[in-house]
Motif scaffolding. Structure first.
Motif, short mmCIF file in Angstrom:
data_model
loop_
_atom_site.label_atom_id
_atom_site.label_comp_id
_atom_site.label_asym_id
_atom_site.label_seq_id
_atom_site.Cartn_x
_atom_site.Cartn_y
_atom_site.Cartn_z
N TYR A 243 44.67 48.03 32.15
CA TYR A 243 43.13 47.65 32.16
C TYR A 243 42.13 48.23 32.93
O TYR A 243 40.95 48.22 32.01
CB TYR A 243 43.63 46.46 31.74
CG TYR A 243 44.67 45.45 30.65
CD1 TYR A 243 45.06 46.13 29.66
CD2 TYR A 243 45.42 44.44 31.31
CE1 TYR A 243 46.27 45.64 29.14
CE2 TYR A 243 46.24 44.31 30.38
CZ TYR A 243 46.41 44.64 29.54
OH TYR A 243 48.24 43.69 28.79
N SER B 227 40.51 41.33 33.85
CA SER B 227 41.57 41.63 32.49
C SER B 227 42.77 41.33 32.51
O SER B 227 43.07 40.62 31.40
CB SER B 227 41.40 42.75 32.98
OG SER B 227 42.42 43.50 34.02
N THR C 140 38.68 50.03 31.59
CA THR C 140 37.48 49.41 31.71
C THR C 140 37.12 49.85 32.28
O THR C 140 35.32 50.43 32.33
CB THR C 140 37.45 47.96 32.52
OG1 THR C 140 38.95 47.17 31.66
CG2 THR C 140 36.42 47.40 32.57
#
Length: 166
Positions: A82, A130, A86
């Protein structure tokens, strides 16, 4: 009402929740940052309207990844995936916005920045954020249900609204 009479939130509904959550988190983060760095007791948090699109889309993608990764990979591995996503998303949207002179952030004061669009100093925050999104925001948002009767409409042949149930 049984489960068959309830519908999950649409992708637009989930985007809306994720966008607002990200927007609020950004305002709270900048307010806290201003307090910690400058001891500003006014807590003037700020962000850009672009944050709604950026956070809404980012969290929808994490939601999709989470549904595929959750049973296969440990939480730490998912958090790393994640975080990498991101960074790619932040860099991509920042690069596009910078092209139009509309990028609201500039990480050039940070040592670990790349083109002022991303910075390694935020990696722990993106990692934890996240995973919190996966475990709290996404988990509960995907469990939300609307009663079917709340939005059922009956249309006539010519397309005019004939009856609406609420």
């Amino acid at each position: 009402m049984n489960d068959f009479e309830h519908q999950p939130l649409s992708i637009v509904g989930r985007f809306y929740i994720y966008a607002l959550h990200g927007y609020l988190a950004e305002v709270l983060f900048t307010a806290t940052w201003g307090f910690v760095v400058d001891w500003n007791w006014k807590f003037p948090g700020c962000t850009s309207i672009w944050a709604l699109f950026i956070y809404g889309t980012n969290t929808l993608v994490i939601e999709m990844m989470s549904s595929r990764l959750q049973d296969r990979y440990h939480m730490v591995v998912r958090g790393l995936i994640y975080t990498v996503w991101t960074y790619f998303w932040e860099f991509g949207t920042g690069y596009l916005l910078k092209y139009f002179d509309a990028c609201p952030w500039d990480y050039t004061p940070f040592d670990g920045h790349f083109m002022g669009l991303v910075t390694l100093e935020y990696a722990p925050l993106w990692f934890v954020g996240s995973l919190l999104s996966e475990q709290i925001i996404i988990r509960y948002t995907t469990q939300l249900r609307w009663p079917q009767s709340a939005y059922t409409e009956t249309w006539s042949v010519n397309g005019l609204l004939r009856a609406r149930t609420a």
